[in-house]
Write an enzyme that holds these catalytic residues in place. Structure first.
Site, short mmCIF file in Angstrom:
data_model
loop_
_atom_site.label_atom_id
_atom_site.label_comp_id
_atom_site.label_asym_id
_atom_site.label_seq_id
_atom_site.Cartn_x
_atom_site.Cartn_y
_atom_site.Cartn_z
N ARG A 1 2.70 6.08 -3.30
CA ARG A 1 3.82 6.87 -3.79
C ARG A 1 3.97 6.74 -5.31
O ARG A 1 4.23 7.72 -6.00
CB ARG A 1 5.10 6.42 -3.09
CG ARG A 1 5.13 6.86 -1.62
CD ARG A 1 6.06 5.98 -0.82
NE ARG A 1 6.27 6.49 0.54
CZ ARG A 1 5.41 6.34 1.55
NH1 ARG A 1 4.25 5.71 1.36
NH2 ARG A 1 5.70 6.82 2.74
N ASP B 1 3.00 -0.56 12.09
CA ASP B 1 1.70 -1.10 11.69
C ASP B 1 1.51 -2.55 12.13
O ASP B 1 0.41 -3.11 11.97
CB ASP B 1 1.53 -1.00 10.16
CG ASP B 1 1.45 0.45 9.71
OD1 ASP B 1 1.07 1.32 10.53
OD2 ASP B 1 1.76 0.73 8.54
N ARG C 1 -4.97 2.87 18.88
CA ARG C 1 -4.70 1.42 18.83
C ARG C 1 -4.28 0.84 20.18
O ARG C 1 -4.50 -0.36 20.42
CB ARG C 1 -3.65 1.09 17.75
CG ARG C 1 -4.24 1.20 16.36
CD ARG C 1 -3.33 0.71 15.26
NE ARG C 1 -4.05 0.79 13.99
CZ ARG C 1 -3.49 0.94 12.81
NH1 ARG C 1 -2.17 1.02 12.70
NH2 ARG C 1 -4.23 0.99 11.71
N LYS D 1 -3.41 6.65 15.18
CA LYS D 1 -3.66 5.93 13.93
C LYS D 1 -5.16 5.90 13.62
O LYS D 1 -5.92 6.69 14.16
CB LYS D 1 -3.06 4.52 14.02
CG LYS D 1 -1.54 4.52 14.15
CD LYS D 1 -0.90 5.03 12.88
CE LYS D 1 0.61 5.14 13.01
NZ LYS D 1 1.21 5.77 11.84
N LYS E 1 0.83 -1.21 0.00
CA LYS E 1 0.00 0.00 0.00
C LYS E 1 0.87 1.26 0.00
O LYS E 1 0.61 2.20 -0.76
CB LYS E 1 -0.90 -0.05 1.24
CG LYS E 1 -1.95 1.02 1.32
CD LYS E 1 -3.08 0.57 2.22
CE LYS E 1 -2.80 0.64 3.70
NZ LYS E 1 -2.96 1.99 4.28
N SER E 2 1.91 1.28 0.82
CA SER E 2 2.76 2.48 0.90
C SER E 2 3.41 2.78 -0.45
O SER E 2 3.43 3.93 -0.90
CB SER E 2 3.86 2.28 1.95
OG SER E 2 3.32 2.31 3.23
N SER F 1 8.22 10.04 10.96
CA SER F 1 7.01 9.73 10.20
C SER F 1 7.33 9.76 8.71
O SER F 1 7.72 10.80 8.17
CB SER F 1 5.90 10.73 10.52
OG SER F 1 4.90 10.67 9.51
N ARG G 1 -7.42 12.91 13.14
CA ARG G 1 -5.97 12.67 13.21
C ARG G 1 -5.17 13.95 12.98
O ARG G 1 -5.61 14.85 12.25
CB ARG G 1 -5.60 11.58 12.21
CG ARG G 1 -6.29 10.27 12.57
CD ARG G 1 -6.03 9.17 11.57
NE ARG G 1 -4.63 8.83 11.52
CZ ARG G 1 -4.11 8.00 10.62
NH1 ARG G 1 -4.87 7.46 9.70
NH2 ARG G 1 -2.83 7.71 10.65
N GLY H 1 -4.72 8.25 5.88
CA GLY H 1 -3.78 9.25 6.38
C GLY H 1 -2.64 9.46 5.39
O GLY H 1 -2.16 10.59 5.21
C1 S3P Z 1 2.85 5.12 6.17
C2 S3P Z 1 3.55 5.57 7.26
C3 S3P Z 1 3.19 5.22 8.64
C4 S3P Z 1 2.23 4.05 8.69
C5 S3P Z 1 1.13 4.16 7.69
C6 S3P Z 1 1.70 4.23 6.28
C7 S3P Z 1 3.30 5.56 4.83
O1 S3P Z 1 2.58 6.35 9.25
O2 S3P Z 1 1.70 3.89 9.98
O3 S3P Z 1 0.28 3.03 7.77
O4 S3P Z 1 2.91 4.94 3.81
O5 S3P Z 1 4.09 6.51 4.76
P1 S3P Z 1 3.49 7.49 9.96
O6 S3P Z 1 4.31 8.13 8.91
O7 S3P Z 1 2.50 8.46 10.55
O8 S3P Z 1 4.28 6.77 11.00
#
Ligand code: S3P
Length: 431
Positions: free
Chosen positions: A19, A315, A346, A342, A14-15, A162, A114, A86
């Site tokens: 991007r 996560d 959590r 989150k 997903k991350s 982060s 958030r 987020g």
């Molecule tokens: C993510 C970064 C993390 C993670 C989120 C995905 C990302 O959050 O918890 O599920 O894709 O950059 P933080 O950057 O707030 O730690």
């Protein structure tokens, strides 16, 4: 490990998908991305890009998107609905700031609760004009249009680690074509850095002390090449299947998995708990290591996890907490207050639900203390608070022989892993 180990794959990361879509929108020409997960969060990013005039042809279920940047960026205000995501909200804030567009960014009730200061403040320090439309530190936010040349060089020492904040700032600087430098106190996931460096952007990044340093040159979008990428499997999704295998006392291999060390901290923790883990790194794909991971089941013990490890397994804490209730001995998780910010709080959600299924747990301001009972048969009703990772962690727990777990909201997994319940049932031995 058992010779007749079964192997599975999981949806794309997903991350990386967020991007890849955003970077493709900035690249000069057509990009192709394969292996996208059919995840609500990634659909939120794609929908926002379409609202910005980007061509995103991603037929449902195909996993393949063709992305064309717009001939010109919109001058009218664009309205971006980030749903529950987020990562979409924070990274898009940076992308929009770098392009100098007028936009309102909003999300669902959970996302509206958030914090946004963490990305709004440094973007303002760069020169972006962003205001809160309703409450301070919360969505919705409004970004004002500006002419190019309005963002300045930022050298930023972050107080929290982060990847969302880091990536937002990199995207802003890249869009504008200004130099950017950042230090983070702990290492967070580095997919933005890896993908941009792979695509020819002058960006250096390296661990420094406990944290990391990065520096982006001022060449901006002009140095970027279009993408041709196949997204590897998401380790944060695989974690729940590997956990289910451990709890169900069977062996399992996950293939075609992203093995970036800023994401696999949970495997090191499982190993410290006594699980047998085998990691085979195969190819390097677009700057990311990809391969397979196997777990071998057996008894395991409690573990201590401190602040320095949290960003590497942020996560996966829900899964580790759930495993801990069947470990011998105590598991102590500290330095994890970020978990309260989150999709749900959590730490509170875990404490409440672990108790609800029969475990002994203490909630602390920055963590949890879980007293394991190896033969505990979890039974009870789980309240997910609409949080996908809470639902999936307790979904894994249902693999314990004899477990009887009822979940109030099974649908919430759709934001990251819509086929989770079927995939988890396929590796579960508790039928
Ligand atoms: C993510 C970064 C993390 C993670 C989120 C995905 C990302 O959050 O918890 O599920 O894709 O950059 P933080 O950057 O707030 O730690």
């Amino acid at each position: 490990m058992n010779e007749k180990r079964s192997s599975v794959t999981v949806p794309g990361d997903k991350s990386i998908s967020h991007r890849a879509l955003m970077i493709a929108a900035l690249a000069p020409g057509r990009s192709t991305i394969e292996g996208l997960p059919e995840a609500g969060d990634v659909r939120s990013t794609a929908g926002a890009l379409v609202a910005m005039g980007v061509g995103v042809d991603w037929p449902a279920g195909s996993g393949r998107a063709v992305v064309d940047p717009p001939a010109g960026w919109p001058t009218a205000t664009v309205r971006l609905d980030c749903g529950n995501s987020g990562t979409s909200a924070r990274l898009l804030s940076g992308l929009i700031a770098g392009l100098g567009l007028s936009a309102r960014i909003d999300g669902d009730a959970s996302l509206r609760s958030r914090p946004m200061d963490r990305v709004v403040y440094p973007l303002q320090a760069m020169g972006a004009r962003i205001a809160y439309a309703e409450d301070d530190d919360r969505l919705p936010i409004d970004l004002e249009a500006r002419a190019s040349g309005g963002l300045r060089v930022l050298r930023y020492r972050a107080r929290i680690s982060s990847a969302q904040v880091k990536s937002a700032l990199v995207l802003a600087a890249l869009g504008e074509g200004v130099e950017f430098e950042m230090w983070e106190p702990g290492r967070s996931r580095d997919h933005t850095e890896r993908l941009l460096a792979h695509l020819g952007v002058p960006l250096s990044f390296a661990p420094e002390g406990q944290g990391a340093h990065l520096r982006l040159g001022s060449e901006g979008r002009a140095s970027l090449e279009p993408l041709d990428l196949r997204v590897p499997g998401d380790p944060s999704s695989a974690a729940f299947l590997l956990g289910a295998a451990l709890l169900g006392e069977r062996d399992l291999t996950v293939d075609d998995l992203l093995l970036n060390q800023t994401r696999t901290g949970f495997l090191e923790v499982l190993e410290r708990m006594g699980a047998e883990i085998e990691i085979d790194v195969g190819e390097d794909r677009a700057g990311e290591p990809v391969g397979s991971v196997s777990v071998g089941a057996g008894p395991y013990q409690g573990v201590r996890i401190g602040a320095d490890q949290i960003p590497l397994l942020i996560d996966e804490i829900p899964l580790i907490a759930v495993l801990a209730i069947r470990a011998s001995g105590v598991t102590e998780i500290s330095g994890a207050a970020e978990l309260r910010l989150k999709e749900s709080d959590r730490l509170s959600a875990l404490a409440e639900n672990l108790k609800a299924v029969g475990a002994t747990v203490e909630e602390r301001p920055d963590g949890l203390v879980i007293h394991g009972t190896p033969r505990l048969i979890p039974r009870g009703v789980v309240r997910t608070r609409g949080d996908h990772r809470i639902a999936m962690a307790f979904g894994s727990l249902a693999s314990v022989q004899g477990a009887e777990i009822v979940t109030d909201d099974r649908e919430c997994v759709a934001v990251s892993y819509p086929t989770f319940w079927d995939d988890c049932a396929a590796v579960s031995t508790n039928r």
